[in-house]
Design an enzyme around this catalytic site. Sequence first.
Site, short mmCIF file in Angstrom:
data_model
loop_
_atom_site.label_atom_id
_atom_site.label_comp_id
_atom_site.label_asym_id
_atom_site.label_seq_id
_atom_site.Cartn_x
_atom_site.Cartn_y
_atom_site.Cartn_z
N CYS A 50 0.86 -1.10 -0.12
CA CYS A 50 -0.12 0.19 -0.19
C CYS A 50 0.64 1.30 -0.02
O CYS A 50 0.31 2.14 -0.32
CB CYS A 50 -0.99 -0.02 1.21
SG CYS A 50 -2.04 -1.57 1.42
N ASP A 82 -2.75 -3.29 7.67
CA ASP A 82 -3.93 -4.08 8.19
C ASP A 82 -3.70 -5.60 7.53
O ASP A 82 -4.20 -6.75 8.31
CB ASP A 82 -5.21 -3.53 7.70
CG ASP A 82 -5.29 -2.31 8.54
OD1 ASP A 82 -4.25 -1.72 9.29
OD2 ASP A 82 -6.39 -1.67 8.36
N CYS A 123 -2.13 2.89 3.18
CA CYS A 123 -3.03 1.75 3.91
C CYS A 123 -4.28 2.30 4.76
O CYS A 123 -4.10 3.74 5.01
CB CYS A 123 -2.16 0.88 4.91
SG CYS A 123 -2.73 -0.45 5.38
N ASP A 124 -5.06 1.66 5.05
CA ASP A 124 -6.43 2.17 5.64
C ASP A 124 -6.37 3.23 6.44
O ASP A 124 -6.97 4.13 6.26
CB ASP A 124 -7.16 0.80 6.35
CG ASP A 124 -7.53 -0.22 5.26
OD1 ASP A 124 -7.05 -0.05 4.14
OD2 ASP A 124 -8.06 -1.16 5.54
N LYS A 125 -5.61 3.36 7.68
CA LYS A 125 -5.64 4.27 8.45
C LYS A 125 -4.93 5.46 8.17
O LYS A 125 -4.86 6.30 8.99
CB LYS A 125 -4.95 3.64 9.91
CG LYS A 125 -5.81 2.59 10.47
CD LYS A 125 -7.56 2.47 10.38
CE LYS A 125 -7.99 1.25 10.65
NZ LYS A 125 -7.91 0.05 9.51
N CYS A 195 -5.13 -2.11 -1.22
CA CYS A 195 -5.87 -3.27 -1.82
C CYS A 195 -7.08 -2.72 -2.78
O CYS A 195 -7.93 -1.75 -2.38
CB CYS A 195 -6.55 -3.96 -0.48
SG CYS A 195 -5.37 -4.53 0.63
N GLU A 447 -10.15 -5.82 13.24
CA GLU A 447 -11.06 -6.18 12.01
C GLU A 447 -11.10 -7.80 11.90
O GLU A 447 -10.19 -8.37 12.13
CB GLU A 447 -10.23 -5.58 10.76
CG GLU A 447 -10.56 -3.94 10.82
CD GLU A 447 -9.85 -3.67 9.59
OE1 GLU A 447 -10.25 -2.35 9.31
OE2 GLU A 447 -9.36 -4.43 8.44
N SER A 473 -13.10 -5.41 8.07
CA SER A 473 -12.29 -5.08 7.05
C SER A 473 -13.44 -4.64 5.71
O SER A 473 -14.39 -5.04 5.73
CB SER A 473 -11.56 -6.10 6.40
OG SER A 473 -10.95 -5.77 5.07
#
Length: 560
Positions: A50, A82, A123-125, A195, A447, A473
């Site tokens: 990511c 993650d 990445c996500d956060k 992702c 998650e 997720s």
Amino acid sequence: MAENWRSRIITEGIQRTPNRAMLRAVGFGDEDFNKPIVGVASAHSTITPCNMGIAALASRAEAGIRAAGGMPQLFGTITVSDGISMGTEGMKYSLVSRDVIADSIETVCNAQSMDGVLAIGGCDKNMPGAMIAMARMNIPAIFVYGGTIKPGHWQGQDLTVVSAFEAVGQFSAGKMDEATLHAIEHHACPGAGSCGGMFTANTMSSAFEAMGMSLMYSSTMTAEDAEKADSTELAGKVLVEAIRKNIRPRDIITRKSIENAISVIMAVGGSTNAVLHFLAIAHSAEVPLTIDDFETIRQRVPVLCDLKPSGKYVTADLHRAGGIPQVMKMLLNAGLLHGDCLTITGETIAERLRHVPDTPDPNQDVIRPFDQPLYATGHLAILKGNLASEGAVAKISGVKNPQITGPARVFDSEEDCLDAILAGKINPGDVIVIRYEGPVGGPGMREMLAPTSAIIGAGLGDSVGLITDGRFSGGTYGMVVGHVAPEAAVGGTIALVQEGDSITIDAHRRLLQLNVSEEELAARRAKWQPPAPRYTRGVLAKYAKLVSSSSLGAVTDRFV
């Protein structure tokens, strides 16, 4: 207002001679001290695909800032992966990292008196962490997404990392051989980028574009394409102009722009995590927003995009089909978007969309025509009932059976639940309860992608329900309900569930109910004792002490 409206405190006057001496060492010349100092917050890291392309993007951002007359100052912020930590103790640090990212960006920008900041995340956060910091500080800012990964390919299938998670469940259920499992592992993640489905990272980047804090079309570009680097350099130039125009995050992050973001999240079929993150962003921007507002918006906005995890396509396909601006234009024409909201460019949403076609290209089916939506209403439903008096979040797209009543299968950790699924101990009709995984109880609100993917892989996705005070997720789908609040660790009703109790999940009625009498629940509550903290030192211990309910965004600075 001077361009160096904040940094002049460290660059002007005789008393700032030592400050300038240090700045000269990092490349400042006499002609640079009157320029705006612009932070470039880079989340570059080689721990995850990511973020592994962000260093090159940061260099392009610096070039754009310089070309526009600013002085870039590069600094790092963290990321965790993650996908790699999923299903392990390490996942407890994921949501924690959102606040660490926010705190770190705020700390550097304010310590160094920066005039603006460009943050790059993958990445996500990274996304909510950066936006929380921007909203708190309210200095001119822009967010640049590191880009989505291209899909993997194997035997004519498009693959994502979720394909690998689901393959584990298929293999454990005897539905896949080891050679196929190994092949999916090899092909699922072909290079740099976040992702690839409309999972959390792509959801949040799309929402930021809709909100006006990122450049249009930038959220769906792939990480490895040249247009992503070009867009990043342009973002640097746009930010310097925003500093000159004194456009601040709170001019952009308003109640109406957040409603725009949520509307786009519904239209693209985005992640449940967006609920948690936008509650936190609104808190940081001091914008009134409640979990019930998501339900109000859900009921008026259709799902227009056929995207993974429950759909067919990946985010790169959405980009080729017209990207987020095409979705926004359709919502604007339908009266579901506030066109007068300001963007970081200084133009309004309506002005930015004026050249976008009114309807999507008929030669694609990623974005449906407005009158032929994938679903008539949004997919992120807020459920309430005696199991979730403060609310819970369910993703109801792709769910064949929106109502289930069944016996509770109770687990006090994700690991215990996953073991039971892989051992074949979960039966059709069961309602799995995973508790003590909330913001306080985990701590960190892990998650549950590993258990939910195992359920899908085992062929139980349409016949088993799952509820948790943890999260899901963006790759999760099925009859799953997360963010149950109050959580078990603070005495929520989910802590009182016993093995075999009857539980009802009803997406149509937005109900999450434990079918046990009030008298019995009162007796159980009288006997319940809060568990001892799982951590007494370090960041997880601090987090558990500070974090609020998931229904309030799981923020760590809600003190009044």
